[in-house]
Design a protein around this motif. Structure first.
Motif, PDB file in Angstrom:
ATOM      1  N   SER A   1     -16.707  48.457 -33.148  1.00 17.26           N
ATOM      2  CA  SER A   1     -16.660  49.870 -32.770  1.00 17.26           C
ATOM      3  C   SER A   1     -16.251  50.768 -33.930  1.00 17.26           C
ATOM      4  CB  SER A   1     -15.684  50.069 -31.602  1.00 17.26           C
ATOM      5  OG  SER A   1     -16.066  49.296 -30.491  1.00 17.26           O
ATOM      6  N   ARG A   2     -15.862  50.201 -35.061  1.00 22.18           N
ATOM      7  CA  ARG A   2     -15.436  50.996 -36.202  1.00 22.18           C
ATOM      8  C   ARG A   2     -16.601  51.538 -37.027  1.00 22.18           C
ATOM      9  NH1 ARG A   2     -10.374  49.084 -39.701  1.00 22.18           N
ATOM     10  NH2 ARG A   2     -11.118  51.001 -40.691  1.00 22.18           N
ATOM     11  N   LEU A   3     -17.809  51.008 -36.806  1.00 27.35           N
ATOM     12  CA  LEU A   3     -18.943  51.388 -37.634  1.00 27.35           C
ATOM     13  C   LEU A   3     -19.188  52.897 -37.652  1.00 27.35           C
ATOM     14  CD1 LEU A   3     -21.335  50.655 -39.426  1.00 27.35           C
ATOM     15  CD2 LEU A   3     -22.684  50.246 -37.346  1.00 27.35           C
ATOM     16  N   PRO A   4     -19.197  53.599 -36.504  1.00 27.67           N
ATOM     17  CA  PRO A   4     -19.433  55.052 -36.574  1.00 27.67           C
ATOM     18  C   PRO A   4     -18.390  55.788 -37.409  1.00 27.67           C
ATOM     19  CG  PRO A   4     -19.707  54.256 -34.327  1.00 27.67           C
ATOM     20  CD  PRO A   4     -19.104  53.144 -35.116  1.00 27.67           C
ATOM     21  N   PHE A   5     -17.143  55.318 -37.363  1.00 23.89           N
ATOM     22  CA  PHE A   5     -16.102  55.973 -38.151  1.00 23.89           C
ATOM     23  C   PHE A   5     -16.318  55.746 -39.643  1.00 23.89           C
ATOM     24  CE2 PHE A   5     -14.239  55.175 -33.990  1.00 23.89           C
ATOM     25  CZ  PHE A   5     -13.677  56.407 -33.689  1.00 23.89           C
ATOM     26  N   GLU A   6     -16.757  54.544 -40.010  1.00 25.88           N
ATOM     27  CA  GLU A   6     -17.045  54.270 -41.417  1.00 25.88           C
ATOM     28  C   GLU A   6     -18.252  55.085 -41.892  1.00 25.88           C
ATOM     29  OE1 GLU A   6     -15.105  52.638 -43.282  1.00 25.88           O
ATOM     30  OE2 GLU A   6     -13.811  51.760 -41.733  1.00 25.88           O
ATOM     31  N   GLN A   7     -19.237  55.252 -41.014  1.00 25.65           N
ATOM     32  CA  GLN A   7     -20.393  56.083 -41.375  1.00 25.65           C
ATOM     33  C   GLN A   7     -19.984  57.542 -41.581  1.00 25.65           C
ATOM     34  OE1 GLN A   7     -22.922  55.183 -38.023  1.00 25.65           O
ATOM     35  NE2 GLN A   7     -24.048  53.603 -39.144  1.00 25.65           N
ATOM     36  N   ASP A   8     -19.099  58.033 -40.711  1.00 29.59           N
ATOM     37  CA  ASP A   8     -18.604  59.404 -40.880  1.00 29.59           C
ATOM     38  C   ASP A   8     -17.872  59.557 -42.197  1.00 29.59           C
ATOM     39  OD1 ASP A   8     -19.645  60.013 -38.424  1.00 29.59           O
ATOM     40  OD2 ASP A   8     -17.749  59.820 -37.338  1.00 29.59           O
ATOM     41  N   LEU A   9     -17.107  58.542 -42.580  1.00 28.60           N
ATOM     42  CA  LEU A   9     -16.374  58.600 -43.844  1.00 28.60           C
ATOM     43  C   LEU A   9     -17.336  58.657 -45.031  1.00 28.60           C
ATOM     44  CD1 LEU A   9     -13.713  58.431 -45.424  1.00 28.60           C
ATOM     45  CD2 LEU A   9     -13.863  55.937 -45.256  1.00 28.60           C
TER      46      LEU A   9
ATOM     47  N   ARG B   1      -2.275  52.868 -22.218  1.00 26.82           N
ATOM     48  CA  ARG B   1      -0.981  52.171 -22.257  1.00 26.82           C
ATOM     49  C   ARG B   1      -0.520  51.763 -20.857  1.00 26.82           C
ATOM     50  NH1 ARG B   1       0.490  56.473 -25.761  1.00 26.82           N
ATOM     51  NH2 ARG B   1       1.884  57.291 -24.136  1.00 26.82           N
ATOM     52  N   ALA B   2      -0.941  52.569 -19.863  1.00 28.92           N
ATOM     53  CA  ALA B   2      -0.566  52.237 -18.481  1.00 28.92           C
ATOM     54  C   ALA B   2      -1.514  51.231 -17.854  1.00 28.92           C
ATOM     55  CB  ALA B   2      -0.535  53.513 -17.637  1.00 28.92           C
ATOM     56  N   GLY B   3      -2.555  50.848 -18.590  1.00 31.33           N
ATOM     57  CA  GLY B   3      -3.488  49.855 -18.076  1.00 31.33           C
ATOM     58  C   GLY B   3      -4.668  50.428 -17.341  1.00 31.33           C
ATOM     59  N   GLY B   4      -4.820  51.745 -17.337  1.00 27.31           N
ATOM     60  CA  GLY B   4      -5.919  52.356 -16.598  1.00 27.31           C
ATOM     61  C   GLY B   4      -7.168  52.576 -17.426  1.00 27.31           C
ATOM     62  N   ARG B   5      -7.122  52.416 -18.726  1.00 26.63           N
ATOM     63  CA  ARG B   5      -8.283  52.597 -19.606  1.00 26.63           C
ATOM     64  C   ARG B   5      -8.364  51.435 -20.583  1.00 26.63           C
ATOM     65  NH1 ARG B   5     -10.531  57.758 -20.011  1.00 26.63           N
ATOM     66  NH2 ARG B   5     -10.334  58.783 -17.984  1.00 26.63           N
ATOM     67  N   THR B   6      -9.533  51.267 -21.169  1.00 26.81           N
ATOM     68  CA  THR B   6      -9.724  50.212 -22.154  1.00 26.81           C
ATOM     69  C   THR B   6      -9.592  50.789 -23.564  1.00 26.81           C
ATOM     70  OG1 THR B   6     -12.111  50.579 -22.309  1.00 26.81           O
ATOM     71  CG2 THR B   6     -11.326  49.080 -20.575  1.00 26.81           C
ATOM     72  N   LEU B   7      -9.531  49.884 -24.524  1.00 23.76           N
ATOM     73  CA  LEU B   7      -9.435  50.318 -25.917  1.00 23.76           C
ATOM     74  C   LEU B   7     -10.690  51.063 -26.346  1.00 23.76           C
ATOM     75  CD1 LEU B   7      -7.665  50.231 -28.446  1.00 23.76           C
ATOM     76  CD2 LEU B   7      -8.773  48.080 -29.069  1.00 23.76           C
ATOM     77  N   LEU B   8     -11.851  50.693 -25.797  1.00 24.15           N
ATOM     78  CA  LEU B   8     -13.080  51.397 -26.126  1.00 24.15           C
ATOM     79  C   LEU B   8     -13.056  52.826 -25.605  1.00 24.15           C
ATOM     80  CD1 LEU B   8     -15.776  48.627 -25.510  1.00 24.15           C
ATOM     81  CD2 LEU B   8     -14.674  49.302 -27.643  1.00 24.15           C
TER      82      LEU B   8
END
Length: 487
Positions: free
Chosen positions: A223-231, A437-444
């Motif tokens: 999932s880091r690819l778009p951030f590296e492309q922006d950089l 952090r409360a477990g209601g969402r994912t890292l993505l």
């Protein structure tokens, strides 16, 4: 913006997970549950945060000072003024007189036609010479009119120099503001990379400790690819903007300066830069003058003045063409001496030499068609120049109207982006991170919120840069100095 600390976040989430954990059979204390690897919200980077390489800094005020010295278009325009001034010296001079010299270089005699030549000899200049002098006397005030045309040309060239300066300063500001925007976006991308590196490091440690499966780390890395492309895109945009600034300053953008040692992967991309742009996108500027005042000021815009002065020069040239109906007079004078044989068949005295003094006047004839055509062409050129001057003025007024509309739009966009959209994107990211952090969402989900926050920050940088460009455009369109700020 509050930047959550990874250690505090890990401790808090570990305590929450320990309370909900099912007791184990062994009496030993239960191990701490793995803390969710939250991505800390990247703090808004400072406008002048250092780059991964060391470069000499350049502010807009310094760049404008260098532009006056080094800009190639300005140098060419200055040469145009020099040419126009030299033309005044030429025009303010009467036609140069001419002198001539003639002599017979040989002599021989004949007893009969084409036969029996004898007595051939060369003739010395001391024995035979004739000098002539010719001068053109202009009538109808041609010299004064011609000088006036040349002086109008100097005035027009000076106005064109100012217009060139106006255009080159505007181009420099546009490139400089684009560079500041690209630099701000680059700082956002660098801050994201730092936050992502911290999160990836935590995930690696959790994988090594067996707290999370390795698949979570792999999904995060993918999932880091778009951030590296922006950089990479931000770095390339900054390099292009700095190169354009270098063009305006007459600087070789490929000349590399000695750089400090850096192991950052971004360093090779930024290494060719000749300097680092310094300034603030959020620089505040005073309110521009009212639109009506700017519309009135366009009459003094350099290109409008240049067009009006060119029309003045065309009018003076038309009067000069009309003066061509007055015929000029050419005076000729001659002085001759010859020591060749001057004996006459019936002469009673032997002549040793013959001396002559002559004077003549010449006036051109049959010039009406020529002068009528020249005058008609000059009158047509005058009308053309006057229409062109009116067109330039009309275009300048349209430029002010367009620039004013762009300014109003940029101001509205800046308020909308920085006062509303940016705050909401930051709140959305914080809410998503808290839910994770409360477990209601994912890292993505957190990564998606971070991408939205990044896009909003980039849009805010674009709105700030657009405001600076709009103010510079308003100054360029109206010709009124001091509207655009110097960030």
């Amino acid at each position: 913006m509050i930047r959550p600390l990874l250690i505090a976040l890990a401790a808090a989430t570990a305590a929450t997970a320990a309370q909900a954990q099912t007791p184990v059979i062994t009496p030993a204390p239960a191990p701490e549950a793995a803390a969710p690897a939250a991505i800390p919200a990247p703090a808004v980077p400072a406008a002048q945060a250092p780059l991964p390489i060391t470069l000499p800094s350049l502010t807009l005020a310094e760049a404008e000072a260098l532009l006056l010295e080094r800009n190639l278009a300005l140098a060419a325009a200055r040469r145009g003024v020099d040419v126009a001034r030299a033309q005044v010296l030429v025009a303010d001079t009467s036609p140069a007189p001419t002198i001539g010299y003639n002599q017979v270089v040989g002599q021989w005699s004949e007893q009969s036609r084409l036969s029996g030549q004898y007595g051939a000899r060369g003739v010395s200049p001391l024995n035979n010479a004739q000098a002539t002098f010719s001068v053109l006397i202009e009538t109808g005030g041609k010299r004064e009119l011609r000088t006036r045309v040349a002086r109008e040309g100097v005035s027009a060239a000076e106005a064109q120099l100012l217009d060139t300066l106006r255009g080159e300063v505007f181009a420099l500001r546009q490139a400089f503001f684009a560079g500041l925007e690209a630099r701000a976006n680059l700082q956002v991308a660098l801050a994201n990379r730092q936050a992502l590196n911290e999160t990836e490091g935590l995930l690696r440690r959790q994988v090594q400790q067996g707290q999370i499966p390795e698949a979570d780390l792999l999904r995060f890395q993918a999932s880091r690819l778009p951030f590296e492309q922006d950089l990479a895109a931000a770095a390339q945009a900054y390099v292009a903007a700095v190169a354009q600034v270098a063009v305006q300053l007459g600087t070789d953008a490929t000349r590399q300066r000695p750089q400090g040692a850096s192991h950052d992967p971004l360093a090779p991309i930024l290494a060719p830069l000749p300097f680092d742009l310094r300034g603030r996108l959020d620089a505040r500027a005073s309110e521009p003058p009212p639109r009506e005042q700017l519309a009135t000021a366009v009459a003094n815009r350099p290109d409008v003045l240049a067009a009006a002065r060119i029309a003045g020069a065309a009018a003076a040239n038309a009067r000069l063409a009309e003066a061509g109906r007055s015929r000029d007079v050419t005076l000729n004078a001659s002085l001759g001496r010859t020591e060749l044989s001057q004996d006459l068949p019936s002469g009673s005295r032997t002549a040793f030499a013959s001396n002559q003094v002559g004077i003549g006047v010449s006036i051109p004839i049959f010039t009406r068609r020529l002068t009528d055509g020249t005058a008609a062409a000059a009158t047509a050129l005058q009308g053309q120049a006057e229409m062109q001057a009116r067109l330039v003025l009309t275009q300048a007024q349209a430029d002010v109207a367009t620039a004013w509309a762009s300014y109003l739009q940029a101001r509205q966009l800046l308020t909308l982006t920085t006062a509303q959209a940016l705050r909401r994107a930051e709140e959305a990211y914080q809410s998503t991170e808290a839910a994770y952090r409360a477990g209601g969402r994912t890292l993505l989900d957190v990564l998606d919120a971070l991408r939205t926050l990044n896009a909003t920050r980039v849009a805010a940088n674009g709105a700030r840069a657009q405001m600076l460009r709009a103010l510079a455009g308003l100054e360029q369109a109206s010709g009124v100095a001091g509207i655009a700020p110097r960030p």
